[in-house]
Design a protein around this motif. Structure first.
Motif, PDB file in Angstrom:
ATOM      1  N   LEU A   1      -1.392  -2.715   7.765  1.00 27.85           N
ATOM      2  CA  LEU A   1      -1.153  -3.017   6.350  1.00 27.85           C
ATOM      3  C   LEU A   1      -1.505  -4.459   6.020  1.00 27.85           C
ATOM      4  CD1 LEU A   1       2.293  -1.228   5.903  1.00 27.85           C
ATOM      5  CD2 LEU A   1       0.003  -0.339   5.429  1.00 27.85           C
ATOM      6  N   ARG A   2      -1.118  -5.364   6.888  1.00 28.02           N
ATOM      7  CA  ARG A   2      -1.413  -6.793   6.741  1.00 28.02           C
ATOM      8  C   ARG A   2      -1.612  -7.365   8.136  1.00 28.02           C
ATOM      9  NH1 ARG A   2       0.894  -8.479   1.574  1.00 28.02           N
ATOM     10  NH2 ARG A   2      -0.156  -6.983   0.237  1.00 28.02           N
TER      11      ARG A   2
ATOM     12  N   LYS B   1       0.827  -1.212   0.000  1.00 29.99           N
ATOM     13  CA  LYS B   1       0.000   0.000   0.000  1.00 29.99           C
ATOM     14  C   LYS B   1       0.860   1.260   0.000  1.00 29.99           C
ATOM     15  CE  LYS B   1      -3.741  -2.300   2.464  1.00 29.99           C
ATOM     16  NZ  LYS B   1      -4.581  -2.304   3.665  1.00 29.99           N
TER      17      LYS B   1
ATOM     18  N   LYS C   1      -9.371  -4.407   7.724  1.00 32.09           N
ATOM     19  CA  LYS C   1      -9.369  -3.827   6.370  1.00 32.09           C
ATOM     20  C   LYS C   1      -9.700  -2.342   6.402  1.00 32.09           C
ATOM     21  CE  LYS C   1     -10.508  -8.114   4.054  1.00 32.09           C
ATOM     22  NZ  LYS C   1     -11.536  -8.889   3.367  1.00 32.09           N
ATOM     23  N   PHE C   2     -10.501  -1.906   7.352  1.00 28.11           N
ATOM     24  CA  PHE C   2     -10.872  -0.492   7.457  1.00 28.11           C
ATOM     25  C   PHE C   2      -9.824   0.332   8.202  1.00 28.11           C
ATOM     26  CE2 PHE C   2     -15.340  -2.218   7.191  1.00 28.11           C
ATOM     27  CZ  PHE C   2     -15.532  -1.798   5.874  1.00 28.11           C
ATOM     28  N   ASN C   3      -8.916  -0.305   8.910  1.00 26.51           N
ATOM     29  CA  ASN C   3      -7.910   0.391   9.707  1.00 26.51           C
ATOM     30  C   ASN C   3      -6.691   0.684   8.825  1.00 26.51           C
ATOM     31  OD1 ASN C   3      -5.818   1.061  11.541  1.00 26.51           O
ATOM     32  ND2 ASN C   3      -6.913  -0.011  13.171  1.00 26.51           N
ATOM     33  N   GLU C   4      -6.412   1.963   8.595  1.00 25.93           N
ATOM     34  CA  GLU C   4      -5.326   2.351   7.699  1.00 25.93           C
ATOM     35  C   GLU C   4      -3.939   2.072   8.267  1.00 25.93           C
ATOM     36  OE1 GLU C   4      -5.913   6.392   6.562  1.00 25.93           O
ATOM     37  OE2 GLU C   4      -7.774   5.939   5.487  1.00 25.93           O
ATOM     38  N   THR C   5      -3.809   1.897   9.583  1.00 24.39           N
ATOM     39  CA  THR C   5      -2.498   1.631  10.178  1.00 24.39           C
ATOM     40  C   THR C   5      -2.113   0.157  10.115  1.00 24.39           C
ATOM     41  OG1 THR C   5      -3.399   1.377  12.416  1.00 24.39           O
ATOM     42  CG2 THR C   5      -2.710   3.590  11.752  1.00 24.39           C
TER      43      THR C   5
ATOM     44  N   HIS D   1       3.871   1.671   1.202  1.00 23.80           N
ATOM     45  CA  HIS D   1       4.786   1.772   2.340  1.00 23.80           C
ATOM     46  C   HIS D   1       6.001   0.868   2.126  1.00 23.80           C
ATOM     47  CE1 HIS D   1       1.996   4.001   4.952  1.00 23.80           C
ATOM     48  NE2 HIS D   1       1.049   3.279   4.362  1.00 23.80           N
TER      49      HIS D   1
END
Length: 107
Positions: A61-62, A28, A55-59, A30
């Motif tokens: 990544l996986r 994404k 999936k909704f949490n931007e911090t 990064h």
């Protein structure tokens, strides 16, 4: 991540940063990230909700959720909290055995 786990009713047992630094490939956009271990117990019916919220949490990544074998739970928690030693006594015979059908040749 901890707030997400609390939201689904999970009980956090131990946490610790695992690895910080350059990622093997862009995720994404990064190039750097922090791998963070969280040991928790919860109702398995909430696993899909964790996936949805992550999936909704931007911090995040996986993420990966692994169910530990019962024999490894205590030693892994002890290591995560700094009270344990490297687990060297776990043998394949401690794991769950799988019966192989007679028609399958084990190599």
């Amino acid at each position: 991540m901890l707030a997400l786990l609390e939201r689904v009713g999970a009980k956090v047992l131990a946490t610790r940063p695992w690895q910080d630094g350059k990622l093997s490939y862009n995720i994404k956009g990064h190039r750097k990230g922090l791998h963070f271990l969280v040991y928790f117990s919860m109702d398995s019916r909430q696993l899909m909700e964790i996936d949805r919220l992550a999936k909704f949490n931007e911090t995040i990544l996986r993420h990966m959720i692994i169910k530990l074998p019962v024999a490894l739970i205590e030693p892994m928690l002890a290591m995560a909290t700094g009270k344990g030693e490297v687990v060297s006594t776990f043998r394949d015979t401690d794991a769950i055995s799988v019966e192989v059908p007679a028609a399958v040749e084990v190599v």
